[in-house]
Design a protein around this motif. Structure first.
Motif, PDB file in Angstrom:
ATOM      1  N   LEU A 245      89.606 137.108  86.234  1.00  0.00           N
ATOM      2  CA  LEU A 245      89.620 135.674  85.949  1.00  0.00           C
ATOM      3  C   LEU A 245      90.060 135.385  84.522  1.00  0.00           C
ATOM      4  O   LEU A 245      90.785 134.416  84.267  1.00  0.00           O
ATOM      5  N   GLN A 246      89.652 136.239  83.589  1.00  0.00           N
ATOM      6  CA  GLN A 246      90.056 136.059  82.197  1.00  0.00           C
ATOM      7  C   GLN A 246      91.546 136.355  81.998  1.00  0.00           C
ATOM      8  O   GLN A 246      92.183 135.824  81.086  1.00  0.00           O
ATOM      9  N   GLU A 247      92.085 137.186  82.868  1.00  0.00           N
ATOM     10  CA  GLU A 247      93.523 137.469  82.815  1.00  0.00           C
ATOM     11  C   GLU A 247      94.332 136.367  83.492  1.00  0.00           C
ATOM     12  O   GLU A 247      95.378 135.946  82.994  1.00  0.00           O
ATOM     13  N   VAL A 248      93.833 135.894  84.625  1.00  0.00           N
ATOM     14  CA  VAL A 248      94.548 134.880  85.405  1.00  0.00           C
ATOM     15  C   VAL A 248      94.617 133.537  84.674  1.00  0.00           C
ATOM     16  O   VAL A 248      95.657 132.883  84.637  1.00  0.00           O
TER      17      VAL A 248
ATOM     18  N   ILE B 241      98.280 124.698  90.366  1.00  0.00           N
ATOM     19  CA  ILE B 241      96.851 124.678  90.686  1.00  0.00           C
ATOM     20  C   ILE B 241      96.631 124.087  92.074  1.00  0.00           C
ATOM     21  O   ILE B 241      95.881 124.633  92.893  1.00  0.00           O
ATOM     22  N   ARG B 242      97.311 122.985  92.359  1.00  0.00           N
ATOM     23  CA  ARG B 242      97.150 122.338  93.671  1.00  0.00           C
ATOM     24  C   ARG B 242      97.598 123.265  94.797  1.00  0.00           C
ATOM     25  O   ARG B 242      96.951 123.353  95.845  1.00  0.00           O
TER      26      ARG B 242
ATOM     27  N   VAL C  92     100.019 135.231  92.065  1.00  0.00           N
ATOM     28  CA  VAL C  92     100.641 134.082  91.402  1.00  0.00           C
ATOM     29  C   VAL C  92     101.036 134.451  89.976  1.00  0.00           C
ATOM     30  O   VAL C  92     102.130 134.124  89.503  1.00  0.00           O
ATOM     31  N   VAL C  93     100.151 135.156  89.291  1.00  0.00           N
ATOM     32  CA  VAL C  93     100.449 135.586  87.917  1.00  0.00           C
ATOM     33  C   VAL C  93     101.642 136.521  87.900  1.00  0.00           C
ATOM     34  O   VAL C  93     102.557 136.401  87.067  1.00  0.00           O
ATOM     35  N   THR C  94     101.678 137.471  88.840  1.00  0.00           N
ATOM     36  CA  THR C  94     102.777 138.434  88.917  1.00  0.00           C
ATOM     37  C   THR C  94     104.106 137.738  89.218  1.00  0.00           C
ATOM     38  O   THR C  94     105.137 138.067  88.643  1.00  0.00           O
TER      39      THR C  94
END
Length: 213
Positions: A177-180, A190-191, A208-210
């Motif tokens: 979570l701290q990375e995302v 976000i939506r 999503v991050v990748t």
């Protein structure tokens, strides 16, 4: 309907909840997008009724991140609420110029620094946050807790003084979570991934991050 961060009252026909960023005038109070305050009387009075002893002479700041939920009556007590403990007397002589006109007013108290609140923090009803405290992302602060020390990310705290009750998640989940940092995504992203956030689909959030690297 797309979320509108510029609104004061985000809910139709409900004047008990406001986006704080849009009602704050003090430049030493910095509020992130979508952070809201709920008050049964008038949430627009937050700066006067909830941020206390916050005098310009001290230059301390209240910094609150994005997507925080602040319940009615939560208070932020700043450095000027303190009396110095390094003196032989706790009496605040410097605030009364008849004793010594050459002493700085801010010498009447011990300066512990800014209050800094992370993102996605839930602050419960009538909780009190003391000067100098830093609260990590994802923290939950219980009703009427008095927070006197820093709180690590994703901890649940309560009591007087507040103590850690437990972690919300395992360390591995907290690290992800701290990375995302989903709160830093744009509104559309976000939506699109709201179901993954609400259902704790960590794999999807990591994807999503990748995808955006």
């Amino acid at each position: 309907m797309k979320p509108d961060v510029s609104k004061i009252y985000p809910r139709m026909n409900d004047n008990t909840i406001c986006y704080l960023k849009n009602i704050i005038k003090n430049p030493n109070i910095i509020i992130g997008d979508f952070t809201f305050y709920h008050d049964f009387v008038d949430p627009k009075g937050f700066e006067k009724r909830n941020v206390l002893y916050h005098y310009p002479v001290n230059h301390d700041r209240l910094i609150i991140g994005k997507f925080c939920s602040i319940a009615c009556g939560a208070k932020f007590l700043f450095n000027a609420s303190n009396h110095t403990m390094s003196s032989l007397s706790t009496y605040p002589f410097p605030i009364f110029p008849e004793w010594d006109e050459n002493v700085l007013v801010a010498e009447a108290w011990d300066n512990k620094g800014d209050i800094v609140i992370g993102n996605d923090v839930w602050i419960g009803y009538e909780a009190v946050i003391m000067a100098g405290v830093h609260i990590g992302d994802g923290v939950i602060i219980g009703t009427q807790a008095v927070v006197t020390k820093d709180v690590p990310p994703y901890a649940i705290v309560g009591g007087v003084p507040a103590k850690k009750i437990r972690k919300r998640f395992d360390d591995s989940v907290i690290d992800i979570l701290q990375e995302v940092k989903w709160w830093d995504w744009d509104i559309d992203k976000i939506r699109e991934n709201l179901q993954a956030i609400r259902s704790a689909d960590l794999r999807r959030l990591q994807e999503v991050v990748t995808e955006n690297k």
